[in-house]
Scaffold this motif. Structure first.
Motif, short mmCIF file in Angstrom:
data_model
loop_
_atom_site.label_atom_id
_atom_site.label_comp_id
_atom_site.label_asym_id
_atom_site.label_seq_id
_atom_site.Cartn_x
_atom_site.Cartn_y
_atom_site.Cartn_z
N GLN A 1 0.82 -1.19 0.00
CA GLN A 1 0.00 0.00 0.00
C GLN A 1 0.87 1.25 0.00
OE1 GLN A 1 -2.60 -0.40 3.37
NE2 GLN A 1 -3.98 -1.80 2.31
N GLY B 1 2.54 4.52 1.17
CA GLY B 1 3.00 4.93 2.48
C GLY B 1 2.38 6.25 2.93
N VAL B 2 2.61 6.56 4.19
CA VAL B 2 2.10 7.79 4.79
C VAL B 2 3.27 8.75 4.96
CG1 VAL B 2 0.98 8.81 6.80
CG2 VAL B 2 0.29 6.53 6.01
N GLU C 1 5.62 11.92 6.20
CA GLU C 1 5.81 12.63 7.45
C GLU C 1 5.22 14.04 7.33
OE1 GLU C 1 9.90 12.67 8.51
OE2 GLU C 1 9.96 10.52 8.99
N ARG D 1 -2.87 13.06 0.78
CA ARG D 1 -2.10 12.36 1.81
C ARG D 1 -1.31 13.31 2.70
NH1 ARG D 1 -3.29 9.27 -2.28
NH2 ARG D 1 -3.67 7.06 -1.92
N LEU E 1 6.22 7.87 -2.16
CA LEU E 1 6.11 7.69 -0.72
C LEU E 1 6.69 6.35 -0.26
CD1 LEU E 1 2.51 9.13 -0.19
CD2 LEU E 1 4.70 10.29 0.11
#
Length: 246
Positions: free
Chosen positions: A4, A6-7, A9, A34, A226
């Motif tokens: 998936q 990523g998130v 920072e 995001r 990401l």
């Protein structure tokens, strides 16, 4: 690589060249969703500002013509912080095979798709080097894969396009080589990858009625933008997250 997305920072900043339309616009939108602060690089600043306004207050526009060194330098001066560079700007000048492509068409393709990509990357390297998680995504093409161009493949009607599209397709082959060599030069802290977005309905191929949703291809670019710190580098990836051959 099918994990998936990523998130990022907090405070992550991205620049998307050619971000005012097509796949680039959707990349900008999905990064924004995001939590990324996004800069749209646009040759026409008014178009860039309109796109930024459509997307929201966390999106900014900067005039950036990837074929003009003064424009690149001026844009780099405005962004002293950068974590993600998406080299999306590209042209398709037309022409067919070696018998029907002009030198001018070849020069146009390489000036934007290759030399412009390199020039922008070089200009923003100082900002990227200050990032804790520098990422570079080069939007390429499956039609630039020498492996896929050597025989039947699932990406396009090989028999129909065999030998055609010399200017565009060979420039994307060069993009693939530049991606690999850049990744090798910058080391594993950088994640430098190329995306094969598949055939999409964009103004890159005017008049073409076929092609998929550009937003779908943008998801692949965002995934590469990401990547985690242990993610891959120096590879060509299809939009669906599978590795593509050079």
């Amino acid at each position: 690589m099918t994990e998936q997305i990523g998130v990022p920072e907090p405070g992550t900043v991205a620049l998307v060249t050619g971000g005012n339309s097509g796949i680039g616009f959707h990349i900008a939108r999905q990064l924004l969703e995001r939590g990324v602060t996004v800069w749209i690089g646009a040759r026409d600043l008014d178009k860039g500002r309109r796109a930024a306004q459509d997307l929201g207050p966390a999106v900014r526009a900067v005039q950036l013509d990837v074929t003009q060194p003064p424009s690149i330098a001026a844009a780099a001066e405005q962004l002293d912080t950068l974590d993600i560079l998406v080299n999306n700007a590209g042209v398709n000048p037309g022409g067919e095979d070696i018998t029907g492509t002009t030198i001018e068409q070849l020069r146009m393709a390489y000036e934007t798709n290759v030399f412009g990509l390199i020039a922008v990357t070089q200009a923003f390297l100082p900002a990227l080097e200050r990032s804790a998680h520098p990422r570079v995504v080069n939007v390429s093409s499956g039609t630039g894969s020498l492996t896929w161009n050597s025989g039947p493949n699932p990406q396009f009607d090989w028999e129909r396009v065999r030998g055609g599209g010399l200017a565009y397709r060979s420039s994307k082959t060069a993009v693939n080589a530049v991606t690999l060599l850049t990744a090798q030069a910058l080391g594993d802290r950088f994640k430098v990858n190329a995306l094969a977005p598949g055939l999409r309905r964009t103004n890159l191929f005017p008049g073409m009625s076929v092609g998929g949703d550009p937003a779908e291809a943008a998801t692949g670019a965002v995934r590469l933008a990401l990547l985690p710190d242990d993610g891959p580098t120096g590879a060509l990836w299809s939009w669906d997250g599978t590795r593509a051959p050079w």
